[in-house]
Design a protein around this motif. Sequence first.
Motif, PDB file in Angstrom:
ATOM      1  N   VAL A  66      -0.030   5.577  26.948  1.00  0.00           N
ATOM      2  CA  VAL A  66      -0.433   6.195  28.210  1.00  0.00           C
ATOM      3  C   VAL A  66      -1.876   5.794  28.510  1.00  0.00           C
ATOM      4  O   VAL A  66      -2.778   6.059  27.709  1.00  0.00           O
ATOM      5  N   ALA A  67      -2.082   5.183  29.652  1.00  0.00           N
ATOM      6  CA  ALA A  67      -3.387   4.599  29.966  1.00  0.00           C
ATOM      7  C   ALA A  67      -4.519   5.624  29.957  1.00  0.00           C
ATOM      8  O   ALA A  67      -5.599   5.359  29.415  1.00  0.00           O
ATOM      9  N   ASP A  68      -4.301   6.805  30.551  1.00  0.00           N
ATOM     10  CA  ASP A  68      -5.399   7.767  30.635  1.00  0.00           C
ATOM     11  C   ASP A  68      -5.508   8.680  29.410  1.00  0.00           C
ATOM     12  O   ASP A  68      -6.442   9.486  29.305  1.00  0.00           O
ATOM     13  N   LYS A  69      -4.537   8.603  28.490  1.00  0.00           N
ATOM     14  CA  LYS A  69      -4.555   9.359  27.222  1.00  0.00           C
ATOM     15  C   LYS A  69      -4.594  10.873  27.414  1.00  0.00           C
ATOM     16  O   LYS A  69      -4.877  11.615  26.471  1.00  0.00           O
ATOM     17  N   ASP A  70      -4.277  11.355  28.587  1.00  0.00           N
ATOM     18  CA  ASP A  70      -4.435  12.772  28.919  1.00  0.00           C
ATOM     19  C   ASP A  70      -3.130  13.541  28.727  1.00  0.00           C
ATOM     20  O   ASP A  70      -2.153  13.310  29.439  1.00  0.00           O
ATOM     21  N   LEU A  71      -3.145  14.478  27.771  1.00  0.00           N
ATOM     22  CA  LEU A  71      -1.962  15.306  27.514  1.00  0.00           C
ATOM     23  C   LEU A  71      -2.036  16.662  28.212  1.00  0.00           C
ATOM     24  O   LEU A  71      -1.083  17.438  28.140  1.00  0.00           O
ATOM     25  N   SER A  72      -3.138  16.943  28.883  1.00  0.00           N
ATOM     26  CA  SER A  72      -3.322  18.275  29.457  1.00  0.00           C
ATOM     27  C   SER A  72      -2.239  18.702  30.447  1.00  0.00           C
ATOM     28  O   SER A  72      -1.966  19.909  30.561  1.00  0.00           O
ATOM     29  N   PRO A  73      -1.571  17.770  31.177  1.00  0.00           N
ATOM     30  CA  PRO A  73      -0.496  18.226  32.066  1.00  0.00           C
ATOM     31  C   PRO A  73       0.617  18.970  31.342  1.00  0.00           C
ATOM     32  O   PRO A  73       1.307  19.792  31.955  1.00  0.00           O
ATOM     33  N   LYS A  90       1.790   7.982  18.492  1.00  0.00           N
ATOM     34  CA  LYS A  90       0.387   8.363  18.306  1.00  0.00           C
ATOM     35  C   LYS A  90      -0.487   7.791  19.416  1.00  0.00           C
ATOM     36  O   LYS A  90      -1.508   8.371  19.789  1.00  0.00           O
ATOM     37  N   SER A  91      -0.055   6.665  19.963  1.00  0.00           N
ATOM     38  CA  SER A  91      -0.832   5.975  20.993  1.00  0.00           C
ATOM     39  C   SER A  91      -0.803   6.685  22.338  1.00  0.00           C
ATOM     40  O   SER A  91      -1.513   6.285  23.272  1.00  0.00           O
ATOM     41  N   VAL A  92      -0.009   7.734  22.464  1.00  0.00           N
ATOM     42  CA  VAL A  92       0.063   8.472  23.721  1.00  0.00           C
ATOM     43  C   VAL A  92      -1.288   9.112  24.055  1.00  0.00           C
ATOM     44  O   VAL A  92      -1.668   9.222  25.217  1.00  0.00           O
ATOM     45  N   SER A  93      -2.012   9.559  23.020  1.00  0.00           N
ATOM     46  CA  SER A  93      -3.284  10.211  23.262  1.00  0.00           C
ATOM     47  C   SER A  93      -4.252   9.943  22.112  1.00  0.00           C
ATOM     48  O   SER A  93      -4.021   9.059  21.285  1.00  0.00           O
ATOM     49  N   THR A  94      -5.317  10.722  22.061  1.00  0.00           N
ATOM     50  CA  THR A  94      -6.321  10.632  21.008  1.00  0.00           C
ATOM     51  C   THR A  94      -6.203  11.832  20.089  1.00  0.00           C
ATOM     52  O   THR A  94      -5.475  12.791  20.382  1.00  0.00           O
ATOM     53  N   PHE A  95      -6.936  11.801  18.989  1.00  0.00           N
ATOM     54  CA  PHE A  95      -6.991  12.956  18.088  1.00  0.00           C
ATOM     55  C   PHE A  95      -7.398  14.206  18.861  1.00  0.00           C
ATOM     56  O   PHE A  95      -6.768  15.260  18.751  1.00  0.00           O
ATOM     57  N   GLU A  96      -8.452  14.083  19.662  1.00  0.00           N
ATOM     58  CA  GLU A  96      -8.936  15.219  20.437  1.00  0.00           C
ATOM     59  C   GLU A  96      -7.889  15.700  21.436  1.00  0.00           C
ATOM     60  O   GLU A  96      -7.724  16.904  21.646  1.00  0.00           O
ATOM     61  N   THR A 133      -6.365  19.447  21.277  1.00  0.00           N
ATOM     62  CA  THR A 133      -6.563  20.334  22.425  1.00  0.00           C
ATOM     63  C   THR A 133      -5.241  20.916  22.898  1.00  0.00           C
ATOM     64  O   THR A 133      -5.135  22.116  23.198  1.00  0.00           O
ATOM     65  N   LEU A 134      -4.214  20.071  22.940  1.00  0.00           N
ATOM     66  CA  LEU A 134      -2.887  20.546  23.333  1.00  0.00           C
ATOM     67  C   LEU A 134      -2.348  21.529  22.304  1.00  0.00           C
ATOM     68  O   LEU A 134      -1.751  22.551  22.667  1.00  0.00           O
ATOM     69  N   ALA A 156       5.938  22.226  19.207  1.00  0.00           N
ATOM     70  CA  ALA A 156       5.998  21.453  17.965  1.00  0.00           C
ATOM     71  C   ALA A 156       5.793  19.972  18.247  1.00  0.00           C
ATOM     72  O   ALA A 156       6.419  19.410  19.133  1.00  0.00           O
ATOM     73  N   CYS A 157       4.881  19.359  17.466  1.00  0.00           N
ATOM     74  CA  CYS A 157       4.631  17.925  17.562  1.00  0.00           C
ATOM     75  C   CYS A 157       4.025  17.462  16.245  1.00  0.00           C
ATOM     76  O   CYS A 157       3.097  18.097  15.727  1.00  0.00           O
ATOM     77  N   ASP A 158       4.529  16.375  15.679  1.00  0.00           N
ATOM     78  CA  ASP A 158       4.022  15.885  14.395  1.00  0.00           C
ATOM     79  C   ASP A 158       2.521  15.626  14.429  1.00  0.00           C
ATOM     80  O   ASP A 158       1.826  15.856  13.429  1.00  0.00           O
ATOM     81  N   TRP A 159       2.014  15.154  15.560  1.00  0.00           N
ATOM     82  CA  TRP A 159       0.608  14.761  15.637  1.00  0.00           C
ATOM     83  C   TRP A 159      -0.341  15.937  15.766  1.00  0.00           C
ATOM     84  O   TRP A 159      -1.558  15.753  15.816  1.00  0.00           O
ATOM     85  N   PHE A 160       0.197  17.161  15.804  1.00  0.00           N
ATOM     86  CA  PHE A 160      -0.656  18.349  15.800  1.00  0.00           C
ATOM     87  C   PHE A 160      -1.212  18.631  14.408  1.00  0.00           C
ATOM     88  O   PHE A 160      -2.125  19.438  14.257  1.00  0.00           O
ATOM     89  N   SER A 161      -0.647  18.008  13.399  1.00  0.00           N
ATOM     90  CA  SER A 161      -1.080  18.254  12.022  1.00  0.00           C
ATOM     91  C   SER A 161      -2.247  17.332  11.665  1.00  0.00           C
ATOM     92  O   SER A 161      -2.121  16.103  11.729  1.00  0.00           O
TER      93      SER A 161
END
Length: 221
Positions: free
Chosen positions: A165-172, A186-192, A196-197, A205-210
């Motif tokens: 995802v180009a803007d890396k924004d998961l807030s929506p 993992k490339s959908v967003s950043t660690f931050e 934040t999500l 539930a999401c694996d990358w929340f850990s």
Amino acid sequence: MENDEFSEALGIAPDAKIGAHHRHKTSFRGISTRQRLRILTASAVDQDFLDEICELKGLEQLTLEWPVTAASLAGLSALPGLRTLRIDSPRNVTDFTPITRISRLTRLDIENAKHLTELRWIRPLKDRLFALGIDGSINTTQKIESIDPLDGFAFEELTLTNVSVADKDLSPLINCRNLKKLRCAKSVSTFEGFMTLADARPDMACDWFSPEHWPGRKWRR
């Protein structure tokens, strides 16, 4: 005799409710006579094959497997009972809006769509989808500009496998109040972005929340 020829070529009995067919030249001819079909898996789907599939008014579940060479999805809106649609590698499709006119659609999965780079077209499905998958293939990353058009969607499951995802924004996704399962690259967003999500939606539930998936990174709450 004609029905026997259709049966042999199609491999689908005249009264079948579940069927599968891999097109070889015009081997699909006559599939529109299988009006009892409810679940169909079709592969090597060209435009003529898809147009005939769209005459199966009783279809509830349709899977279009690789390779899909049809260019127009317009006929899909003529399937009033279709609830589940999966399309794998629609290389020639540039307009996905006909999907939004499938009135009873609740599950949609599109994989490796060459011309699908933005999601604004999907907004009419906001209150109808239970599950959505926009995925890349094993060898090809699906590039999406933003998931902002998914803000407020009613779905419970979202899959973004091998997606960038180009803007890396998961807030929506914070406003997708029914969303319980997020499966994504993992490339959908950043660690931050993921943390934040996770803080905003502890019910999701999401694996990358850990944090264990982010060696050397520590989230400060």
